[in-house]
Design an enzyme around this catalytic site. Structure first.
Site, short mmCIF file in Angstrom:
data_model
loop_
_atom_site.label_atom_id
_atom_site.label_comp_id
_atom_site.label_asym_id
_atom_site.label_seq_id
_atom_site.Cartn_x
_atom_site.Cartn_y
_atom_site.Cartn_z
N ASP A 27 -6.74 -15.86 2.46
CA ASP A 27 -8.09 -16.42 2.65
C ASP A 27 -8.95 -16.15 1.42
OD1 ASP A 27 -7.55 -17.50 5.07
OD2 ASP A 27 -9.09 -16.41 6.17
N LYS A 48 0.89 -1.17 0.00
CA LYS A 48 0.00 0.00 0.00
C LYS A 48 0.92 1.22 0.00
CE LYS A 48 -4.16 1.86 0.34
NZ LYS A 48 -5.08 1.85 -0.80
#
Ligand code: NAD
Length: 368
Positions: free
Chosen positions: A261, A200
């Site tokens: 996930d 980021k």
């Protein structure tokens, strides 16, 4: 005959049921390939809290440190759920053992077994050919930084508003980024030679350092590998938009937790996903799913993620590539024949092909 000592950590919920199937497969594949395995079982998670009031007893750590590899099932369950920071929690066992064994790399392969392609919630043409490896930094970042909670009295805190205040700290050091970058580039060299580094960097200083270091390692040591950067929000979209385009995805701890996930969900079958955590000593292998307390003790849990974590152990800790390939072939063959546990059955599954935990383990052994 080569022999290896394995520390077994069954943990909680379905843990003891599925780890038994992992051991069954290890013994069978060992016998076939002339390798012997011995086992030392130890407590972790909720089971350890009940017995020793801590999720990671010293004895468990000593057993794990003395082993050639660690096979873990899963920890946790409603019995130990608490938000009281003074009480021990099962996941402290997991975080603790990763830290103590210096397991700074988590490898999560995400592959589609052709027999299970229909299980994905994505369209078959989108998931066709998905074969990626998520490389997650495991011992740094937000989950290990300094944290605290305060109560701001009237007149203090934000604009003098009383109330609770909390903070967590996100910190990375250069060497932590260098070593995980190398693991990712090395993994890519054995695969399709492409690394996607997720950060980021438009907002976070740690991400700017991350990007700088990953590029330096790339330029100095891995120019044969293709490298691309992706901002984490875009990565979350692209993983489900064009999952087959990814080879190795490397990222920091929290982004990796979430993205792995998400990537796991592409396969549609949590019960099929294994993971490896590597450092400089004994590595740890475990399924990606949790302890599934809702089905614990019923004998219906899918043991294949645990069995595939055994495959990773053979491959990464013991360099037993032929044995690892055999395990994967056996699992593929069992699925191709239509055998399913209830979590991966679909409308087309014949009722007499739905089996329980132990029967699924036996089928894999029979195909070895
Ligand atoms: P979970 O992965 O345990 O279960 C999610 C759902 O998937 C449940 O319906 C469960 O029955 C099913 N499922 C999971 N594994 C399965 C398997 N092998 N076979 C068949 N079905 C399976 O996640 P959760 O329900 O969010 O968490 C339950 C507990 O596990 C919590 O205490 C959580 O903290 C813990 N947990 C542990 C780990 C770990 O040990 N690494 C990871 C995630 C969650």
């Amino acid at each position: 005959m080569a022999s290896y000592r394995i520390c077994l950590l069954p943990g909680d919920g379905i843990g003891p049921e599925i780890i038994a199937e992992g051991v069954k497969v290890l013994d069978a594949v060992g016998a076939k390939h002339g390798v012997s395995f011995s086992y030392d079982e130890a407590l972790i998670g909720g089971a350890a809290i009940d017995a020793c009031a801590t999720a990671l007893p010293e004895a468990t750590l000593a057993t794990a440190k003395g082993a050639d590899a660690v096979l873990l099932a899963a920890v946790g369950g409603p019995k130990w759920d608490t938000t009281d920071p003074a009480k021990p929690r099962p996941e402290q066992g997991l975080l603790g053992i990763r830290k103590e064994l210096g397991l700074y790399t988590n490898l999560r392969p995400v592959q589609i077994f052709p027999a299970l392609a229909e299980a994905s919630t994505l369209k078959p043409e989108v998931v066709d050919g998905v074969d990626m490896m998520i490389v997650r930094e495991l011992t740094g970042g937000l989950y290990f930084g300094e944290r605290a909670r305060f109560y701001d009295e009237p007149g203090c805190g934000s604009q003098g508003t009383p109330g609770q205040r909390a903070y967590d700290t996100l910190e990375y050091r250069e060497y932590e980024i260098e070593r995980i970058a190398r693991q990712a580039f090395e993994a890519a060299r054995k695969r399709k030679k492409k690394v996607t580094s997720v950060d980021k960097a438009n907002v976070l200083e740690t991400s700017r350092l991350w990007r700088e270091v990953v590029h330096r390692v790339h330029e100095q040591e891995y120019v044969d590998i293709e490298l691309e950067d992706l901002l984490v929000d875009n990565a979350a979209m692209q993983l489900i938009n064009r999952p087959a385009d990814f080879d190795v995805v490397v990222t920091e701890n929290m982004f990796g937790d979430i993205l792995s996930d998400e990537a796991a969900q592409i396969t549609g079958s949590l019960g099929m996903l294994a993971s490896a955590s590597l450092g400089d000593g004994a590595a740890l292998y475990e399924p990606s799913h949790g302890s599934a307390p809702d089905i614990a003790g019923a004998g219906v849990a899918n043991p294949l993620a645990q069995i595939l974590s055994v495959e990773m152990m053979l491959r990464y800790s013991f360099n037993l590539t032929a044995a690892a390939d055999d395990v994967r072939r056996a699992v593929t063959a069992v699925l191709d024949e239509g055998w399913r546990t209830s979590d991966i059955k679909d409308a087309g599954t014949a009722a007499d092909r739905v089996v329980g935990t132990a029967a699924m383990g036996d089928l894999v052994v029979a195909h070895l």
